[in-house]
Design an enzyme around this catalytic site. Structure first.
Site: not given
Ligand code: HXC
Length: 259
Positions: A67, A133, A113, A110
Site C-alpha cells: 500500500a 507491515e 497480499e 499489500g
Molecule cells: C509509497 C513507496 C513505497 C510504498 C516504495 N516507495 N515503496 N512509496 N509506498 N509502499 C517509493 C519510495 O518512497 C521512493 O520514492 C521510491 O518508491 C523508490 O523506493 P526506494 O526505497 O528508494 O527503493 P529501493 O531502495 O529499491 O527499495 C525498495 C523497497 C522499499 C524495498 C520496496 O521502497 C520499501 O521498503 N518500501 C516499503 C515496503 C513496505 O513496507 N510495504 C508495506 C506497506 S504497508 P522517492 O520519492 O523517495 O523516490 C501495506 C499495508 C497493506 O502494504 C494493508 C493495508 C490495508
C-alpha cells in the site's frame, strides 16, 4: 478496453495481462491504482474471451511494494474499516477467471497480499516477498494474516508476519508461498505455459473447480463435500461435459464452448 494511468492492460489470446505501472514508486498500490485494478477486473470478468488474468509489475524491480505508505500515514481508524484493498482482493479471489501472480522483484505488504489472493503464484530469482507491515505499526490488512496462514501454515505465517522478514523466490517456493520458482528470463514463458494449460479446459469447469476449492477450504469438510458435489452436478449439466467426455472417446481434442 479502458485506458489507465497506473496500469497497462493488454488482452492477448484469452489472457488479460494486468501490469501494475508505477515503477518510480516500486508499483506501490495507491488509491488510484486500486480503483483502476477494480475497474480492470470488472472489464476482464465481463469479457467472455478472457480466461486467465496475469498480474505483474512494470520496471523489473518490483511486483508491488505494498500500500502507498504516504496515504496510510493520514488514514483514520474508520477509514481502515472500508472494504478497500481487502475487499478488492476478495473480488479477485472470487473471480471466475484464473488469476496468476508473476512476481519479479518486491512483493511486500499489500503487494504480497495481492499475490496471495491469486490462484497461482510464480516467483523469480529476483523476487523478494514479505509482510513487513509491523515495521509501520500496523498489521497485514488485505487478507495477509488469513491467506498466508492458510497457504504456508500458521507457524510460518506467524514467523514471517511477526519478524517482518523478507524471503527470496527460492525460499518462497520451498515453503509453498509460491508454486513455481523460475529465472527472470523464464517468467513470461512459464506463465504463458501455465495459462496455455488452463485455456484448454472448459471455462465452466474451471469456474466450478475454483469455487469448490476456495469456498470449501474454510468450512467443515462435510459441508465442503456438498459444495463439491453440487458443483459437480452443475458441471454434469453442461454441454462442455458432453463434449469433453465424447472427445476422449473419439480420441480428439475437446472443443469447449463455455456452456
Ligand atoms: C509509497 C513507496 C513505497 C510504498 C516504495 N516507495 N515503496 N512509496 N509506498 N509502499 C517509493 C519510495 O518512497 C521512493 O520514492 C521510491 O518508491 C523508490 O523506493 P526506494 O526505497 O528508494 O527503493 P529501493 O531502495 O529499491 O527499495 C525498495 C523497497 C522499499 C524495498 C520496496 O521502497 C520499501 O521498503 N518500501 C516499503 C515496503 C513496505 O513496507 N510495504 C508495506 C506497506 S504497508 P522517492 O520519492 O523517495 O523516490 C501495506 C499495508 C497493506 O502494504 C494493508 C493495508 C490495508
Amino acid at each position: 478496453m479502458k485506458a489507465f494511468e497506473s496500469l497497462n492492460v493488454e488482452i492477448k489470446e484469452g489472457i488479460y495481462w494486468l501490469t501494475l505501472n508505477r515503477p518510480e514508486a516500486r508499483n506501490a498500490l495507491d488509491a488510484k491504482m486500486l480503483e483502476e485494478i477494480d475497474t480492470a477486473l470488472v472489464e476482464a470478468e465481463a469479457d467472455e474471451d478472457v480466461r486467465v488474468i496475469i498480474i505483474q509489475g512494470a520496471g523489473g524491480k518490483s511486483f508491488a511494494a505494498g500500500a502507498d505508505i504516504k496515504q496510510l500515514n493520514t488514514r483514520k481508524p474508520l477509514e481502515a474499516l472500508i472494504p478497500g484493498m481487502q475487499g478488492l482482493y476478495q473480488k479477485l479471489e472470487n473471480s471466475k477467471k484464473v488469476t496468476i501472480a508473476a512476481v519479479n522483484g518486491y512483493a511486500l505488504g499489500g503487494g504480497c497480499e495481492l499475490a496471495l489472493a491469486c490462484d497461482i503464484r510464480i516467483a523469480t530469482n529476483k523476487a523478494k516477498l514479505g509482510l513487513p507491515e509491523l515495521n509501520l505499526g500496523i498489521i497485514p490488512g488485505a487478507g495477509g494474516t488469513q491467506r498466508l496462514a492458510r497457504i504456508v501454515g500458521k507457524g510460518r505465517a506467524l514467523d514471517m508476519i511477526l519478524t517482518g522478514k523478507i524471503i527470496d523466490g527460492e525460499e518462497a517456493e520451498r515453503i509453498g508461498l509460491v508454486t513455481y520458482f523460475v529465472s527472470e528470463d523464464e517468467l513470461t514463458s512459464k506463465v504463458e505455459s501455465i495459462a496455455g494449460d488452463i485455456l484448454k479446459k472448459g471455462p465452466v469447469a474451471i469456474q466450478l473447480a475454483k469455487f469448490a476449492v476456495h469456498k470449501g477450504y474454510d468450512i467443515d469438510e462435510g459441508t465442503a463435500m456438498w459444495i463439491e458435489k453440487l458443483s459437480q452436478a452443475v458441471a454434469f449439466g453442461t454441454e462442455d461435459k458432453d463434449e469433453g467426455t465424447k472427445a476422449f472417446i473419439e480420441k480428439r481434442k475437446a472443443e469447449f464452448k463455455n456452456r
